[in-house]
Write a protein that holds these residues in place. Sequence first.
Motif, short mmCIF file in Angstrom:
data_model
loop_
_atom_site.label_atom_id
_atom_site.label_comp_id
_atom_site.label_asym_id
_atom_site.label_seq_id
_atom_site.Cartn_x
_atom_site.Cartn_y
_atom_site.Cartn_z
N ALA A 66 0.76 -1.22 0.03
CA ALA A 66 -0.17 -0.10 -0.01
C ALA A 66 0.89 1.42 -0.01
CB ALA A 66 -1.07 0.06 1.23
N ALA A 67 1.93 1.27 0.59
CA ALA A 67 2.73 2.40 0.79
C ALA A 67 3.25 2.60 -0.56
CB ALA A 67 4.02 2.27 1.79
N PHE A 68 3.69 1.59 -1.20
CA PHE A 68 4.51 1.53 -2.72
C PHE A 68 3.32 2.08 -3.58
CE2 PHE A 68 4.94 -0.84 -6.66
CZ PHE A 68 6.22 -0.16 -7.19
N VAL A 69 2.27 1.43 -3.73
CA VAL A 69 1.36 1.97 -4.51
C VAL A 69 0.68 3.64 -4.34
CG1 VAL A 69 -1.11 1.97 -5.56
CG2 VAL A 69 0.40 -0.17 -5.09
N SER A 70 0.66 3.88 -3.14
CA SER A 70 0.28 5.09 -2.77
C SER A 70 1.52 6.37 -2.99
CB SER A 70 0.18 5.33 -1.27
OG SER A 70 -0.17 6.78 -0.78
N THR A 71 2.66 5.87 -2.82
CA THR A 71 3.73 6.70 -3.00
C THR A 71 4.12 6.93 -4.63
OG1 THR A 71 4.74 6.15 -1.21
CG2 THR A 71 6.35 7.23 -2.99
N THR A 72 3.59 5.89 -5.57
CA THR A 72 3.69 5.98 -7.01
C THR A 72 2.54 6.99 -7.54
OG1 THR A 72 2.62 4.06 -7.35
CG2 THR A 72 4.88 3.93 -7.24
N ARG A 73 1.36 6.65 -6.93
CA ARG A 73 0.28 7.56 -7.06
C ARG A 73 0.67 9.10 -6.96
NH1 ARG A 73 -3.49 4.41 -5.38
NH2 ARG A 73 -3.46 5.20 -3.19
N HIS A 74 1.14 9.33 -5.92
CA HIS A 74 1.33 10.86 -5.58
C HIS A 74 2.51 11.37 -5.79
CE1 HIS A 74 -2.70 10.81 -3.35
NE2 HIS A 74 -2.41 9.59 -2.63
N THR A 75 3.40 10.63 -6.24
CA THR A 75 4.88 10.66 -6.69
C THR A 75 5.78 11.49 -5.32
OG1 THR A 75 4.36 13.11 -7.67
CG2 THR A 75 4.28 11.11 -9.09
#
Length: 94
Positions: free
Chosen positions: A12-21
């Motif tokens: 979840a941290a990985f996906v959120s970081t990629t979504r928000h940059t």
Amino acid sequence: MTRVTPPLHLLAAFVSTTRHTTISAAARELHLTQGAVSKKLKELEDSLGVELFDRMHGRLKLSNAGATYLPAVTAALHELETATLTVMSLRGRG
């Protein structure tokens, strides 16, 4: 058989970081500190043995490995969310 699937909170941290940059925006979404998100990303990278982000001058950019991993992780999390909503909608009837 040993399972190698990383914990959901790391994904979840990985996906959120990629979504928000940015780690800051991911931290806000996840209701965590920047340090906590950073630690989760590092733990995920360490467990996979690959860098998912290129870090340059305080900025994050998906590495080739991260870009390869992201669609599969996103799809898997979406599928899990869909299954969860489906079973919750049964309310003990199924």
